[in-house]
Design an enzyme around this catalytic site. Structure first.
Site, short mmCIF file in Angstrom:
data_model
loop_
_atom_site.label_atom_id
_atom_site.label_comp_id
_atom_site.label_asym_id
_atom_site.label_seq_id
_atom_site.Cartn_x
_atom_site.Cartn_y
_atom_site.Cartn_z
N LYS A 1 0.76 -1.24 0.07
CA LYS A 1 0.10 -0.07 0.28
C LYS A 1 0.72 1.37 -0.01
CE LYS A 1 -4.10 -2.16 2.31
NZ LYS A 1 -5.16 -1.84 3.29
N TYR B 1 -12.53 -2.12 -4.01
CA TYR B 1 -13.08 -2.36 -2.68
C TYR B 1 -14.78 -2.28 -2.49
CZ TYR B 1 -8.37 -2.18 -0.22
OH TYR B 1 -6.99 -2.47 0.21
N PHE C 1 -15.63 3.73 6.56
CA PHE C 1 -14.19 3.76 6.44
C PHE C 1 -14.11 3.97 4.72
CE2 PHE C 1 -14.22 -0.83 7.41
CZ PHE C 1 -13.82 -1.15 6.28
N ARG D 1 -1.93 -14.33 4.75
CA ARG D 1 -2.49 -13.75 5.94
C ARG D 1 -1.81 -13.84 7.10
NH1 ARG D 1 -7.34 -11.98 4.85
NH2 ARG D 1 -8.42 -12.05 6.78
N THR E 1 -5.42 -7.00 10.78
CA THR E 1 -5.71 -5.92 9.83
C THR E 1 -5.37 -4.83 10.64
OG1 THR E 1 -7.60 -6.83 8.82
CG2 THR E 1 -7.54 -4.53 9.03
N ARG F 1 2.35 -6.37 9.29
CA ARG F 1 1.75 -5.10 9.77
C ARG F 1 2.22 -4.87 11.07
NH1 ARG F 1 -3.82 -7.39 7.63
NH2 ARG F 1 -4.27 -6.10 5.66
N ASN G 1 -2.15 0.30 6.40
CA ASN G 1 -1.47 -1.09 7.18
C ASN G 1 -0.70 -1.90 6.22
OD1 ASN G 1 -3.50 -2.00 5.52
ND2 ASN G 1 -4.56 -3.20 7.06
N GLU H 1 -9.73 -10.99 -7.26
CA GLU H 1 -8.92 -9.72 -7.32
C GLU H 1 -7.56 -9.77 -8.24
OE1 GLU H 1 -9.96 -9.04 -2.59
OE2 GLU H 1 -7.84 -9.80 -3.26
P1 CMP Z 1 -7.62 -4.52 3.53
O1 CMP Z 1 -7.18 -5.88 3.98
O2 CMP Z 1 -7.04 -3.86 2.37
O3 CMP Z 1 -9.09 -4.53 3.57
C1 CMP Z 1 -9.88 -3.14 3.72
C2 CMP Z 1 -9.05 -2.16 4.31
O4 CMP Z 1 -10.11 -1.19 4.89
C3 CMP Z 1 -8.13 -2.72 5.54
O5 CMP Z 1 -7.08 -3.63 4.78
C4 CMP Z 1 -7.93 -1.28 5.88
O6 CMP Z 1 -6.70 -0.86 5.09
C5 CMP Z 1 -8.93 -0.36 5.86
N1 CMP Z 1 -9.80 -0.03 7.02
C6 CMP Z 1 -9.82 1.03 7.52
N2 CMP Z 1 -10.52 1.18 8.49
C7 CMP Z 1 -10.83 -0.09 8.72
C8 CMP Z 1 -11.64 -1.08 9.88
N3 CMP Z 1 -12.14 -0.10 10.82
N4 CMP Z 1 -11.86 -2.18 9.64
C9 CMP Z 1 -11.59 -2.95 8.50
N5 CMP Z 1 -10.59 -2.23 7.53
C10 CMP Z 1 -10.39 -0.96 7.81
#
Ligand code: CMP
Length: 139
Positions: A10, A50, A58, A86, A92, A103, A113, A127
């Site tokens: 990212k 997304y 968010f 993962r 996350t 992370r 992240n 994807e």
């Molecule tokens: P990703 O695995 O790319 O999938 C969705 C993304 O939303 C997540 O990683 C984060 O970068 C972002 N994000 C921001 N806020 C939240 C949240 N509260 N919960 C989950 N994902 C979030």
């Protein structure tokens, strides 16, 4: 079984010149980069990619963040690639991520992240197809 997953390094990570460091952790976890390109996502791409999160609070900020700088999209191959990726990514929210994960090592916040990884084989295929044509993937 040897399978594939989709990964994004990212903008928070590319900005800090961590493309190599992140990729090294993926490789050391037993994953092989079989496709890779550095792109600047358009707003349409971010919103499409997304789309499943469209109703989440968010979503807007996430799309702004993902288009704030370059990303590196990759296809990773290995034994149980989705789960393996993962595991090395960690939770996350970096506050909940285990020691030794990408992370935990690099993420700045739950939004910034550092990496994305597919959450299932089914989504991995969707994807991968979103960003890559078959001829760009060299196993
Ligand atoms: P990703 O695995 O790319 O999938 C969705 C993304 O939303 C997540 O990683 C984060 O970068 C972002 N994000 C921001 N806020 C939240 C949240 N509260 N919960 C989950 N994902 C979030």
């Amino acid at each position: 079984a040897v399978t594939r997953t989709f990964s994004i390094i990212k903008p928070d990570a590319t900005r800090r010149n961590l493309t190599g460091a992140v990729t090294k952790m993926l490789e050391e976890a037993g994953l092989r980069v079989v496709a890779s390109k550095r792109i600047h996502m358009t707003r349409d791409q971010a919103e499409g990619f997304y789309g499943v999160h469209r109703e989440r609070p968010f979503f807007n900020d996430l799309c702004t963040f993902m288009t704030s700088g370059p990303v590196v999209v990759q296809v990773l191959e290995g034994e149980n690639a989705v789960q393996r990726n993962r595991d090395i990514m960690g939770a996350t929210n970096p506050a909940n991520a285990d020691e030794g994960t990408i992370r935990k090592s690099y993420a700045e916040s739950i939004e910034a992240n550092s990496v994305h990884g597919s959450d299932s084989d089914e989504n991995a295929k969707i994807e991968i197809d979103f960003f890559f044509s078959p001829d760009e993937i060299v196993g």
